[in-house]
Design a protein around this motif. Structure first.
Motif, PDB file in Angstrom:
ATOM      1  N   ASN A  79      26.080  46.409  31.421  1.00  0.00           N
ATOM      2  CA  ASN A  79      24.933  47.046  32.061  1.00  0.00           C
ATOM      3  C   ASN A  79      25.093  47.098  33.583  1.00  0.00           C
ATOM      4  N   ARG A  80      25.930  46.248  34.164  1.00  0.00           N
ATOM      5  CA  ARG A  80      26.072  46.173  35.622  1.00  0.00           C
ATOM      6  C   ARG A  80      27.362  46.785  36.149  1.00  0.00           C
ATOM      7  N   ILE A  81      28.365  46.954  35.312  1.00  0.00           N
ATOM      8  CA  ILE A  81      29.681  47.407  35.767  1.00  0.00           C
ATOM      9  C   ILE A  81      29.628  48.876  36.164  1.00  0.00           C
ATOM     10  N   ALA A  82      30.101  49.148  37.366  1.00  0.00           N
ATOM     11  CA  ALA A  82      30.143  50.521  37.873  1.00  0.00           C
ATOM     12  C   ALA A  82      31.537  51.129  37.746  1.00  0.00           C
ATOM     13  N   THR A  83      32.563  50.283  37.786  1.00  0.00           N
ATOM     14  CA  THR A  83      33.933  50.758  37.665  1.00  0.00           C
ATOM     15  C   THR A  83      34.831  49.611  37.226  1.00  0.00           C
ATOM     16  N   VAL A  84      35.993  49.952  36.701  1.00  0.00           N
ATOM     17  CA  VAL A  84      36.985  48.954  36.318  1.00  0.00           C
ATOM     18  C   VAL A  84      38.252  49.261  37.107  1.00  0.00           C
ATOM     19  N   HIS A  85      38.722  48.263  37.823  1.00  0.00           N
ATOM     20  CA  HIS A  85      39.900  48.376  38.675  1.00  0.00           C
ATOM     21  C   HIS A  85      41.062  47.712  37.947  1.00  0.00           C
ATOM     22  N   ALA A  97      30.651  41.446  39.119  1.00  0.00           N
ATOM     23  CA  ALA A  97      29.772  41.954  38.062  1.00  0.00           C
ATOM     24  C   ALA A  97      29.651  43.469  38.107  1.00  0.00           C
ATOM     25  N   THR A  98      29.920  44.094  39.262  1.00  0.00           N
ATOM     26  CA  THR A  98      29.802  45.556  39.354  1.00  0.00           C
ATOM     27  C   THR A  98      31.149  46.255  39.442  1.00  0.00           C
ATOM     28  N   THR A 117      35.456  45.204  50.401  1.00  0.00           N
ATOM     29  CA  THR A 117      36.592  45.367  49.497  1.00  0.00           C
ATOM     30  C   THR A 117      36.308  44.704  48.160  1.00  0.00           C
ATOM     31  N   SER A 118      36.972  45.205  47.147  1.00  0.00           N
ATOM     32  CA  SER A 118      36.923  44.504  45.865  1.00  0.00           C
ATOM     33  C   SER A 118      37.818  43.279  46.001  1.00  0.00           C
ATOM     34  N   SER A 119      37.851  42.486  44.971  1.00  0.00           N
ATOM     35  CA  SER A 119      38.692  41.296  45.047  1.00  0.00           C
ATOM     36  C   SER A 119      39.335  41.027  43.697  1.00  0.00           C
ATOM     37  N   PHE A 150      40.809  43.906  35.735  1.00  0.00           N
ATOM     38  CA  PHE A 150      41.552  43.400  34.594  1.00  0.00           C
ATOM     39  C   PHE A 150      41.780  41.897  34.702  1.00  0.00           C
ATOM     40  N   CYS A 151      41.917  41.372  35.927  1.00  0.00           N
ATOM     41  CA  CYS A 151      42.197  39.941  36.055  1.00  0.00           C
ATOM     42  C   CYS A 151      40.929  39.092  36.041  1.00  0.00           C
ATOM     43  N   GLN A 152      39.778  39.694  36.163  1.00  0.00           N
ATOM     44  CA  GLN A 152      38.508  38.963  36.098  1.00  0.00           C
ATOM     45  C   GLN A 152      37.482  39.939  35.531  1.00  0.00           C
ATOM     46  N   LEU A 153      37.528  40.116  34.234  1.00  0.00           N
ATOM     47  CA  LEU A 153      36.749  41.140  33.560  1.00  0.00           C
ATOM     48  C   LEU A 153      35.266  40.802  33.560  1.00  0.00           C
ATOM     49  N   GLY A 154      34.453  41.712  34.102  1.00  0.00           N
ATOM     50  CA  GLY A 154      33.011  41.542  34.070  1.00  0.00           C
ATOM     51  C   GLY A 154      32.516  41.617  32.633  1.00  0.00           C
ATOM     52  N   ARG A 155      31.543  40.830  32.312  1.00  0.00           N
ATOM     53  CA  ARG A 155      31.065  40.754  30.923  1.00  0.00           C
ATOM     54  C   ARG A 155      29.827  41.600  30.657  1.00  0.00           C
ATOM     55  N   ASP A 156      29.042  41.906  31.679  1.00  0.00           N
ATOM     56  CA  ASP A 156      27.783  42.624  31.475  1.00  0.00           C
ATOM     57  C   ASP A 156      28.002  44.120  31.708  1.00  0.00           C
TER      58      ASP A 156
END
Length: 147
Positions: A93-99, A80-81, A7-9, A85-91
């Motif tokens: 190059n690694r992000i696959a989706t935004v929840h 990171a992948t 699961t995501s978190s 919105f509550c813990q936005l990945g910064r890279d």
């Protein structure tokens, strides 16, 4: 050993096996097996113990019971992948989706999601060598939900 549930978190603390991560069950994966079916039935039944709360809260409350009593192995997806919105990945190059976690209201979600799309388009417009440098990021000043 492979995870039974992935699961995501909402909050990820760096270890995919750490039950201290806060799950976000809006993005959850499990392959059906008898043990996993028991886990889902246990989760559903546990909702009676927390009648005023939604399923994700219940899952967070019982995750240790699932792991201990039923032997369910959980993994939490690296922030990171699967950026949130509550813990936005910064890279980028690694992000696959935004929840769209930690965001209440469709209008607020759409406002920030439009900004995600704008930033992604800006990122993709740069040459690959610039994107790989990792210096192109989000422009979320003034977002409604983004932390």
């Amino acid at each position: 050993m492979a995870a039974d549930i992935t699961t995501s978190s909402d909050f990820y603390f760096g270890d995919p096996d750490d039950l201290g991560n806060f799950p976000n069950t809006g993005f959850i994966y499990f392959k059906s097996t008898p043990r996993k079916a028991r886990a889902m039935a246990y989760w559903h039944a546990a909702r009676r113990r927390f009648p005023e709360n939604h399923d994700q809260f219940v899952f967070n409350e019982i995750k240790r019971e699932l792991a201990g009593e039923l032997g369910v192995r959980m993994r939490f997806i690296d922030a990171a992948t699967v950026s949130r919105f509550c813990q936005l990945g910064r890279d980028l190059n690694r992000i696959a989706t935004v929840h769209m976690t930690c965001c209440i209201g469709l209008e607020n979600k759409l406002f920030d999601l439009k900004r995600v799309v704008e930033d992604w388009k800006r990122y993709m417009a740069h040459p690959l060598w610039e994107r790989r440098m990792g210096e192109i990021g989000w422009t979320f000043e003034g977002g409604r939900c983004i932390h």
